[in-house]
Write a protein that holds these residues in place. Structure first.
Motif, PDB file in Angstrom:
ATOM      1  N   SER A 259       0.929  -1.231  -0.086  1.00 40.20           N
ATOM      2  CA  SER A 259       0.068  -0.101  -0.013  1.00 40.20           C
ATOM      3  C   SER A 259       0.961   1.256  -0.031  1.00 40.20           C
ATOM      4  N   GLY A 260       2.169   1.106  -0.086  1.00 37.93           N
ATOM      5  CA  GLY A 260       3.069   2.250  -0.201  1.00 37.93           C
ATOM      6  C   GLY A 260       3.644   2.472   1.122  1.00 37.93           C
ATOM      7  N   PRO A 261       4.464   3.532   0.932  1.00 40.04           N
ATOM      8  CA  PRO A 261       4.894   4.437  -0.042  1.00 40.04           C
ATOM      9  C   PRO A 261       6.270   3.850  -0.697  1.00 40.04           C
ATOM     10  N   SER A 262       6.587   2.792  -0.289  1.00 40.84           N
ATOM     11  CA  SER A 262       7.878   1.902  -1.060  1.00 40.84           C
ATOM     12  C   SER A 262       7.320   1.996  -2.636  1.00 40.84           C
ATOM     13  N   VAL A 263       8.309   1.997  -3.476  1.00 42.86           N
ATOM     14  CA  VAL A 263       8.158   1.731  -5.025  1.00 42.86           C
ATOM     15  C   VAL A 263       9.167   0.566  -5.330  1.00 42.86           C
ATOM     16  N   ILE A 264       8.705  -0.162  -6.077  1.00 49.56           N
ATOM     17  CA  ILE A 264       9.583  -1.281  -6.500  1.00 49.56           C
ATOM     18  C   ILE A 264       9.658  -1.431  -8.065  1.00 49.56           C
ATOM     19  N   ALA A 265      10.865  -1.693  -8.372  1.00 46.83           N
ATOM     20  CA  ALA A 265      10.958  -1.681 -10.006  1.00 46.83           C
ATOM     21  C   ALA A 265      11.801  -3.091 -10.156  1.00 46.83           C
ATOM     22  N   LEU A 266      11.340  -3.826 -11.175  1.00 48.85           N
ATOM     23  CA  LEU A 266      11.997  -5.137 -11.683  1.00 48.85           C
ATOM     24  C   LEU A 266      12.696  -4.534 -12.833  1.00 48.85           C
ATOM     25  N   VAL A 267      14.079  -4.967 -12.643  1.00 55.88           N
ATOM     26  CA  VAL A 267      15.069  -4.362 -13.472  1.00 55.88           C
ATOM     27  C   VAL A 267      15.988  -5.546 -13.970  1.00 55.88           C
ATOM     28  N   ARG A 268      16.314  -5.439 -15.364  1.00 57.81           N
ATOM     29  CA  ARG A 268      16.982  -6.377 -16.034  1.00 57.81           C
ATOM     30  C   ARG A 268      18.241  -5.812 -16.330  1.00 57.81           C
ATOM     31  N   GLY A 269      19.428  -6.345 -15.959  1.00 58.47           N
ATOM     32  CA  GLY A 269      20.599  -5.499 -16.025  1.00 58.47           C
ATOM     33  C   GLY A 269      21.281  -4.986 -14.852  1.00 58.47           C
ATOM     34  N   THR A 270      21.841  -3.720 -15.051  1.00 54.25           N
ATOM     35  CA  THR A 270      22.416  -2.868 -13.914  1.00 54.25           C
ATOM     36  C   THR A 270      21.300  -2.160 -13.235  1.00 54.25           C
ATOM     37  N   THR A 271      21.395  -1.972 -11.823  1.00 54.85           N
ATOM     38  CA  THR A 271      20.324  -1.437 -11.166  1.00 54.85           C
ATOM     39  C   THR A 271      20.620   0.013 -10.809  1.00 54.85           C
ATOM     40  N   HIS A 272      21.909   0.619 -10.825  1.00 54.41           N
ATOM     41  CA  HIS A 272      22.230   1.676 -10.273  1.00 54.41           C
ATOM     42  C   HIS A 272      21.481   3.134 -10.729  1.00 54.41           C
ATOM     43  N   ARG A 273      21.059   2.957 -12.298  1.00 51.03           N
ATOM     44  CA  ARG A 273      20.235   4.112 -12.654  1.00 51.03           C
ATOM     45  C   ARG A 273      18.864   4.327 -12.269  1.00 51.03           C
ATOM     46  N   VAL A 274      18.372   3.044 -12.231  1.00 51.34           N
ATOM     47  CA  VAL A 274      16.901   2.858 -11.537  1.00 51.34           C
ATOM     48  C   VAL A 274      16.905   3.276 -10.233  1.00 51.34           C
ATOM     49  N   ALA A 275      17.933   2.981  -9.193  1.00 55.43           N
ATOM     50  CA  ALA A 275      18.305   3.211  -7.786  1.00 55.43           C
ATOM     51  C   ALA A 275      18.082   4.765  -7.721  1.00 55.43           C
ATOM     52  N   GLU A 276      18.905   5.044  -8.496  1.00 54.97           N
ATOM     53  CA  GLU A 276      19.174   6.665  -8.527  1.00 54.97           C
ATOM     54  C   GLU A 276      18.245   7.540  -8.708  1.00 54.97           C
ATOM     55  N   ALA A 277      17.442   7.090  -9.942  1.00 57.13           N
ATOM     56  CA  ALA A 277      16.338   8.012 -10.411  1.00 57.13           C
ATOM     57  C   ALA A 277      14.947   8.016  -9.187  1.00 57.13           C
ATOM     58  N   MET A 278      14.882   6.832  -8.477  1.00 61.25           N
ATOM     59  CA  MET A 278      13.782   6.742  -7.604  1.00 61.25           C
ATOM     60  C   MET A 278      14.073   7.194  -6.466  1.00 61.25           C
ATOM     61  N   CYS A 279      15.364   7.392  -5.904  1.00 55.53           N
ATOM     62  CA  CYS A 279      15.709   8.180  -4.671  1.00 55.53           C
ATOM     63  C   CYS A 279      16.082   9.574  -5.073  1.00 55.53           C
ATOM     64  N   ARG A 280      16.329  10.023  -6.118  1.00 61.00           N
ATOM     65  CA  ARG A 280      16.627  11.483  -6.654  1.00 61.00           C
ATOM     66  C   ARG A 280      15.115  12.204  -6.675  1.00 61.00           C
ATOM     67  N   THR A 281      14.077  11.258  -6.954  1.00 61.49           N
ATOM     68  CA  THR A 281      12.754  11.940  -6.991  1.00 61.49           C
ATOM     69  C   THR A 281      12.407  12.266  -5.585  1.00 61.49           C
ATOM     70  N   PHE A 282      12.590  11.399  -4.547  1.00 57.34           N
ATOM     71  CA  PHE A 282      12.032  11.362  -3.235  1.00 57.34           C
ATOM     72  C   PHE A 282      12.795  12.684  -2.725  1.00 57.34           C
ATOM     73  N   THR A 283      14.114  12.791  -2.909  1.00 58.89           N
ATOM     74  CA  THR A 283      15.014  13.954  -2.533  1.00 58.89           C
ATOM     75  C   THR A 283      14.429  15.238  -2.976  1.00 58.89           C
ATOM     76  N   GLU A 284      13.739  15.262  -4.395  1.00 57.57           N
ATOM     77  CA  GLU A 284      13.444  16.508  -4.980  1.00 57.57           C
ATOM     78  C   GLU A 284      12.158  17.093  -4.255  1.00 57.57           C
ATOM     79  N   TYR A 285      11.312  16.012  -3.567  1.00 56.53           N
ATOM     80  CA  TYR A 285      10.238  16.408  -2.816  1.00 56.53           C
ATOM     81  C   TYR A 285      10.547  16.377  -1.448  1.00 56.53           C
ATOM     82  N   GLY A 286      11.780  16.599  -1.001  1.00 53.69           N
ATOM     83  CA  GLY A 286      12.107  16.881   0.275  1.00 53.69           C
ATOM     84  C   GLY A 286      12.048  15.676   1.470  1.00 53.69           C
ATOM     85  N   VAL A 287      12.094  14.288   0.683  1.00 53.03           N
ATOM     86  CA  VAL A 287      12.013  13.120   1.524  1.00 53.03           C
ATOM     87  C   VAL A 287      13.478  12.386   1.474  1.00 53.03           C
ATOM     88  N   ARG A 288      13.992  12.124   2.665  1.00 47.25           N
ATOM     89  CA  ARG A 288      15.237  11.110   2.362  1.00 47.25           C
ATOM     90  C   ARG A 288      14.429   9.715   2.259  1.00 47.25           C
TER      91      ARG A 288
END
Length: 319
Positions: A259-288
Protein backbone atom coordinates in the motif's frame (compact mmCIF):
# COMPACT_ATOMS: atom_id res chain seq x y z
CA UNK A 1 21.06 -19.67 25.80
CA UNK A 2 20.19 -21.43 22.55
CA UNK A 3 16.82 -20.47 21.03
CA UNK A 4 14.03 -23.04 21.08
CA UNK A 5 12.62 -21.81 17.76
CA UNK A 6 14.28 -19.61 15.16
CA UNK A 7 12.19 -18.15 12.34
CA UNK A 8 13.28 -16.17 9.30
CA UNK A 9 10.51 -14.44 7.34
CA UNK A 10 10.97 -12.44 4.12
CA UNK A 11 9.67 -9.05 3.14
CA UNK A 12 7.02 -9.03 0.44
CA UNK A 13 5.79 -6.76 -2.30
CA UNK A 14 2.05 -7.19 -2.81
CA UNK A 15 -0.67 -5.59 -4.95
CA UNK A 16 1.82 -5.79 -7.82
CA UNK A 17 0.42 -3.31 -10.31
CA UNK A 18 -2.73 -4.86 -11.70
CA UNK A 19 -2.67 -7.66 -9.11
CA UNK A 20 -4.52 -5.77 -6.39
CA UNK A 21 -5.13 -8.03 -3.34
CA UNK A 22 -4.17 -11.04 -5.47
CA UNK A 23 -0.49 -11.06 -6.52
CA UNK A 24 2.61 -10.70 -4.39
CA UNK A 25 6.20 -11.84 -4.23
CA UNK A 26 8.77 -12.48 -1.52
CA UNK A 27 11.95 -10.41 -1.66
CA UNK A 28 15.28 -11.09 -0.02
CA UNK A 29 15.00 -8.88 3.05
CA UNK A 30 14.39 -10.81 6.27
CA UNK A 31 13.23 -10.42 9.86
CA UNK A 32 14.53 -12.90 12.43
CA UNK A 33 12.49 -14.10 15.41
CA UNK A 34 13.79 -16.37 18.17
CA UNK A 35 11.72 -17.98 20.91
CA UNK A 36 14.25 -18.10 23.72
CA UNK A 37 12.33 -19.42 26.70
CA UNK A 38 8.95 -20.86 27.63
CA UNK A 39 6.96 -18.76 30.12
CA UNK A 40 3.62 -19.23 31.91
CA UNK A 41 0.54 -18.83 29.76
CA UNK A 42 -0.20 -15.18 28.92
CA UNK A 43 3.25 -13.95 29.94
CA UNK A 44 5.61 -12.52 27.31
CA UNK A 45 8.98 -10.84 27.26
CA UNK A 46 10.30 -9.21 24.10
CA UNK A 47 13.75 -7.98 23.18
CA UNK A 48 13.49 -6.12 19.87
CA UNK A 49 16.29 -4.72 17.73
CA UNK A 50 16.25 -2.76 14.49
CA UNK A 51 13.13 -1.28 12.92
CA UNK A 52 10.53 -0.16 15.46
CA UNK A 53 12.47 -1.66 18.35
CA UNK A 54 10.99 0.66 20.96
CA UNK A 55 7.35 0.12 20.08
CA UNK A 56 7.71 -3.57 19.27
CA UNK A 57 9.35 -4.32 22.63
CA UNK A 58 5.90 -3.95 24.19
CA UNK A 59 4.00 -7.28 24.03
CA UNK A 60 0.65 -5.55 23.57
CA UNK A 61 1.99 -3.73 20.50
CA UNK A 62 3.77 -6.73 18.98
CA UNK A 63 1.84 -8.40 16.17
CA UNK A 64 3.76 -11.66 16.57
CA UNK A 65 2.22 -12.09 20.03
CA UNK A 66 -1.22 -10.99 18.82
CA UNK A 67 -1.14 -13.45 15.90
CA UNK A 68 0.07 -16.24 18.21
CA UNK A 69 -2.77 -15.69 20.68
CA UNK A 70 -5.38 -15.33 17.93
CA UNK A 71 -4.23 -18.59 16.32
CA UNK A 72 -4.40 -20.45 19.65
CA UNK A 73 -7.96 -19.17 20.12
CA UNK A 74 -9.00 -20.24 16.62
CA UNK A 75 -7.49 -23.69 17.12
CA UNK A 76 -8.98 -23.93 20.62
CA UNK A 77 -5.61 -24.86 22.12
CA UNK A 78 -3.74 -23.53 25.12
CA UNK A 79 -0.25 -22.29 24.37
CA UNK A 80 2.39 -21.10 26.81
CA UNK A 81 3.86 -17.65 27.01
CA UNK A 82 7.40 -17.12 25.76
CA UNK A 83 10.29 -14.73 25.58
CA UNK A 84 10.96 -13.46 22.06
CA UNK A 85 14.12 -11.98 20.58
CA UNK A 86 13.62 -10.25 17.25
CA UNK A 87 15.77 -8.41 14.74
CA UNK A 88 13.59 -6.36 12.42
CA UNK A 89 15.14 -5.35 9.11
CA UNK A 90 11.92 -4.88 7.10
CA UNK A 91 10.84 -1.20 7.30
CA UNK A 92 7.59 -0.63 9.18
CA UNK A 93 4.51 0.81 7.46
CA UNK A 94 6.35 1.15 4.15
CA UNK A 95 4.55 -1.43 2.00
CA UNK A 96 7.07 -4.26 2.33
CA UNK A 97 4.98 -6.65 4.37
CA UNK A 98 6.34 -6.19 7.89
CA UNK A 99 2.93 -6.97 9.39
CA UNK A 100 2.53 -10.06 7.22
CA UNK A 101 5.91 -11.32 8.42
CA UNK A 102 4.80 -10.90 12.03
CA UNK A 103 1.54 -12.76 11.34
CA UNK A 104 3.37 -15.63 9.64
CA UNK A 105 5.80 -15.86 12.56
CA UNK A 106 3.01 -15.80 15.14
CA UNK A 107 1.05 -18.58 13.44
CA UNK A 108 4.14 -20.77 13.06
CA UNK A 109 5.10 -20.25 16.70
CA UNK A 110 1.58 -21.35 17.66
CA UNK A 111 1.94 -24.49 15.57
CA UNK A 112 5.23 -25.51 17.16
CA UNK A 113 4.49 -24.50 20.76
CA UNK A 114 1.11 -26.24 20.88
CA UNK A 115 1.85 -29.26 18.68
CA UNK A 116 -1.27 -28.55 16.61
CA UNK A 117 -1.19 -30.49 13.35
CA UNK A 118 -1.71 -28.13 10.44
CA UNK A 119 -0.74 -28.42 6.77
CA UNK A 120 0.17 -25.53 4.47
CA UNK A 121 -3.44 -24.90 3.48
CA UNK A 122 -4.63 -24.57 7.08
CA UNK A 123 -1.66 -22.44 8.08
CA UNK A 124 -2.21 -20.08 5.15
CA UNK A 125 -5.91 -19.86 5.92
CA UNK A 126 -5.16 -18.83 9.50
CA UNK A 127 -2.59 -16.30 8.33
CA UNK A 128 -5.06 -14.84 5.84
CA UNK A 129 -7.87 -14.62 8.41
CA UNK A 130 -5.61 -12.57 10.67
CA UNK A 131 -4.03 -10.42 7.94
CA UNK A 132 -7.31 -9.93 6.03
CA UNK A 133 -6.04 -10.82 2.56
CA UNK A 134 -3.51 -13.30 1.20
CA UNK A 135 -1.29 -11.37 -1.21
CA UNK A 136 1.34 -10.65 1.48
CA UNK A 137 1.14 -13.69 3.76
CA UNK A 138 1.11 -16.25 0.91
CA UNK A 139 4.47 -15.22 -0.61
CA UNK A 140 5.90 -14.58 2.87
CA UNK A 141 5.13 -18.15 3.89
CA UNK A 142 5.69 -19.92 0.57
CA UNK A 143 8.35 -17.73 -1.05
CA UNK A 144 8.59 -16.62 -4.67
CA UNK A 145 5.72 -15.12 -6.66
CA UNK A 146 2.23 -16.23 -5.61
CA UNK A 147 -1.19 -15.61 -7.13
CA UNK A 148 -3.93 -16.10 -4.57
CA UNK A 149 -7.71 -15.88 -4.39
CA UNK A 150 -9.66 -15.53 -1.12
CA UNK A 151 -13.42 -15.44 -0.64
CA UNK A 152 -13.35 -14.87 3.13
CA UNK A 153 -13.48 -18.58 3.85
CA UNK A 154 -11.47 -20.58 1.32
CA UNK A 155 -8.11 -19.87 -0.26
CA UNK A 156 -6.62 -20.94 -3.57
CA UNK A 157 -3.07 -20.12 -4.56
CA UNK A 158 -0.50 -20.86 -7.26
CA UNK A 159 3.27 -20.37 -7.13
CA UNK A 160 4.64 -18.92 -10.37
CA UNK A 161 8.14 -19.71 -11.71
CA UNK A 162 11.11 -17.87 -10.28
CA UNK A 163 12.55 -14.76 -11.86
CA UNK A 164 15.68 -15.39 -13.93
CA UNK A 165 18.96 -14.43 -12.21
CA UNK A 166 19.40 -11.36 -14.40
CA UNK A 167 16.14 -9.77 -13.15
CA UNK A 168 16.42 -8.02 -9.79
CA UNK A 169 14.11 -5.88 -7.70
CA UNK A 170 15.01 -2.33 -6.70
CA UNK A 171 12.92 -1.11 -3.77
CA UNK A 172 13.05 2.58 -2.89
CA UNK A 173 11.85 3.27 0.64
CA UNK A 174 11.08 6.90 1.57
CA UNK A 175 11.30 8.18 5.12
CA UNK A 176 7.56 8.57 5.52
CA UNK A 177 4.75 6.18 6.34
CA UNK A 178 1.39 5.32 4.83
CA UNK A 179 -1.06 3.54 7.09
CA UNK A 180 -2.84 0.61 5.46
CA UNK A 181 -6.16 2.06 6.65
CA UNK A 182 -5.41 5.38 4.91
CA UNK A 183 -4.41 3.54 1.74
CA UNK A 184 -7.71 1.66 1.81
CA UNK A 185 -9.69 4.83 2.43
CA UNK A 186 -8.05 6.47 -0.60
CA UNK A 187 -9.67 3.97 -2.96
CA UNK A 188 -12.98 4.78 -4.67
CA UNK A 189 -16.11 2.88 -3.71
CA UNK A 190 -16.89 2.24 -7.38
CA UNK A 191 -14.80 2.14 -10.55
CA UNK A 192 -15.68 2.58 -14.20
CA UNK A 193 -16.45 -0.60 -16.10
CA UNK A 194 -13.72 0.26 -18.59
CA UNK A 195 -11.16 0.46 -15.76
CA UNK A 196 -12.23 -2.95 -14.47
CA UNK A 197 -11.82 -4.43 -17.95
CA UNK A 198 -8.43 -2.73 -18.24
CA UNK A 199 -7.20 -4.38 -15.03
CA UNK A 200 -8.58 -7.82 -15.85
CA UNK A 201 -6.57 -7.82 -19.07
CA UNK A 202 -3.43 -6.51 -17.39
CA UNK A 203 -3.58 -8.98 -14.51
CA UNK A 204 -4.09 -11.87 -16.92
CA UNK A 205 -1.16 -10.67 -19.02
CA UNK A 206 1.03 -10.25 -15.92
CA UNK A 207 0.51 -13.82 -14.73
CA UNK A 208 0.81 -15.31 -18.21
CA UNK A 209 3.98 -13.34 -18.98
CA UNK A 210 5.52 -14.32 -15.64
CA UNK A 211 4.63 -17.99 -16.16
CA UNK A 212 6.15 -18.08 -19.66
CA UNK A 213 9.15 -15.80 -19.12
CA UNK A 214 7.97 -13.01 -21.43
CA UNK A 215 9.51 -10.35 -19.21
CA UNK A 216 9.17 -7.56 -21.78
CA UNK A 217 5.39 -7.79 -21.30
CA UNK A 218 5.58 -6.84 -17.62
CA UNK A 219 5.37 -3.10 -18.31
CA UNK A 220 1.92 -3.65 -19.74
CA UNK A 221 1.02 -6.41 -17.30
CA UNK A 222 1.72 -4.33 -14.20
CA UNK A 223 -0.15 -1.25 -15.44
CA UNK A 224 -3.12 -0.44 -13.24
CA UNK A 225 -6.16 1.79 -12.87
CA UNK A 226 -7.73 0.41 -9.68
CA UNK A 227 -5.43 1.52 -6.87
CA UNK A 228 -2.13 3.10 -7.94
CA UNK A 229 -3.57 6.35 -9.40
CA UNK A 230 -5.16 7.03 -5.99
CA UNK A 231 -2.43 5.77 -3.68
CA UNK A 232 0.38 7.53 -5.53
CA UNK A 233 -1.07 10.80 -4.21
CA UNK A 234 -0.53 9.71 -0.60
CA UNK A 235 3.25 10.03 -0.63
CA UNK A 236 5.78 12.59 -1.83
CA UNK A 237 6.83 12.18 -5.45
CA UNK A 238 4.30 9.45 -6.12
CA UNK A 239 2.79 11.30 -9.07
CA UNK A 240 6.04 11.45 -11.04
CA UNK A 241 8.25 8.56 -9.96
CA UNK A 242 6.61 6.01 -12.27
CA UNK A 243 7.17 7.92 -15.49
CA UNK A 244 10.77 8.69 -14.59
CA UNK A 245 11.67 5.10 -13.82
CA UNK A 246 9.73 3.46 -16.65
CA UNK A 247 11.60 5.43 -19.30
CA UNK A 248 14.89 3.76 -18.34
CA UNK A 249 15.62 0.87 -20.74
CA UNK A 250 16.75 -1.53 -17.98
CA UNK A 251 13.43 -1.15 -16.12
CA UNK A 252 10.95 -3.91 -16.96
CA UNK A 253 8.20 -2.44 -14.81
CA UNK A 254 7.53 -0.43 -11.67
CA UNK A 255 4.76 -0.48 -9.06
CA UNK A 256 3.80 0.74 -5.62
CA UNK A 257 4.87 -1.94 -3.18
CA UNK A 258 1.95 -3.07 -1.06
CA UNK A 259 0.00 0.00 0.00
CA UNK A 260 3.08 2.23 -0.29
CA UNK A 261 4.96 4.45 0.03
CA UNK A 262 7.78 2.15 -1.11
CA UNK A 263 8.14 1.76 -4.86
CA UNK A 264 9.55 -1.38 -6.43
CA UNK A 265 11.00 -1.80 -9.92
CA UNK A 266 11.88 -5.00 -11.75
CA UNK A 267 15.21 -4.43 -13.46
CA UNK A 268 17.07 -6.47 -16.06
CA UNK A 269 20.74 -5.60 -16.06
CA UNK A 270 22.45 -2.95 -13.99
CA UNK A 271 20.38 -1.41 -11.20
CA UNK A 272 22.18 1.79 -10.28
CA UNK A 273 20.36 4.15 -12.69
CA UNK A 274 16.95 2.93 -11.56
CA UNK A 275 17.87 3.24 -7.87
CA UNK A 276 19.31 6.71 -8.44
CA UNK A 277 16.22 7.93 -10.31
CA UNK A 278 13.90 6.68 -7.58
CA UNK A 279 15.84 8.17 -4.68
CA UNK A 280 16.49 11.43 -6.56
CA UNK A 281 12.74 11.86 -7.01
CA UNK A 282 12.09 11.50 -3.29
CA UNK A 283 14.94 13.92 -2.56
CA UNK A 284 13.44 16.53 -4.90
CA UNK A 285 10.25 16.33 -2.85
CA UNK A 286 12.13 16.84 0.41
CA UNK A 287 12.03 13.23 1.61
CA UNK A 288 15.02 11.14 2.54
CA UNK A 289 15.03 7.58 1.22
CA UNK A 290 17.04 4.40 1.03
CA UNK A 291 17.06 1.66 -1.56
CA UNK A 292 17.54 -2.10 -1.57
CA UNK A 293 18.58 -4.31 -4.46
CA UNK A 294 16.77 -7.58 -3.83
CA UNK A 295 16.14 -11.01 -5.24
CA UNK A 296 12.49 -11.32 -6.22
CA UNK A 297 12.43 -15.11 -5.92
CA UNK A 298 13.26 -15.26 -2.23
CA UNK A 299 12.68 -18.23 0.03
CA UNK A 300 9.59 -18.25 2.20
CA UNK A 301 9.42 -18.60 5.96
CA UNK A 302 12.06 -20.87 7.44
CA UNK A 303 11.79 -22.54 10.84
CA UNK A 304 14.64 -24.12 12.81
CA UNK A 305 13.72 -26.08 15.94
CA UNK A 306 15.99 -26.79 18.89
CA UNK A 307 16.30 -30.34 20.17
CA UNK A 308 15.48 -28.84 23.57
CA UNK A 309 11.94 -27.86 22.54
CA UNK A 310 10.03 -31.00 23.65
CA UNK A 311 11.56 -30.90 27.14
CA UNK A 312 10.89 -27.18 27.46
CA UNK A 313 7.22 -27.74 26.62
CA UNK A 314 6.88 -30.60 29.12
CA UNK A 315 8.01 -28.26 31.86
CA UNK A 316 4.90 -26.12 31.39
CA UNK A 317 2.50 -28.95 30.71
CA UNK A 318 2.11 -28.48 26.97
CA UNK A 319 1.91 -31.75 25.03
Amino acid sequence: MNPLITLRVPATSANLGSGFDAIGMAVSLYNIFKVMEILPRGEYKIEAHGEGSRELSQPKANLVVAAYEETCRRWNVEGPGFSLWCHNIIPLCRGLGSSAGAVVAGVLIAKHLTGHEADDDELLREMTLIEGHPDNVAPCYLGGMVVSCWDGKDLRYVNLPALPPEVLCVAAVPDERVKTSDARDALPKEVAFSDAVFNVGRAALLTAAWATGKWDYLKWGMDDKLHQPYRSKLFSGGDVIFSRVQELPECLSVAISGSGPSVIALVRGTTHRVAEAMCRTFTEYGVRSQFFVLDGSAQGARVDLSMELPDALKNVGVK
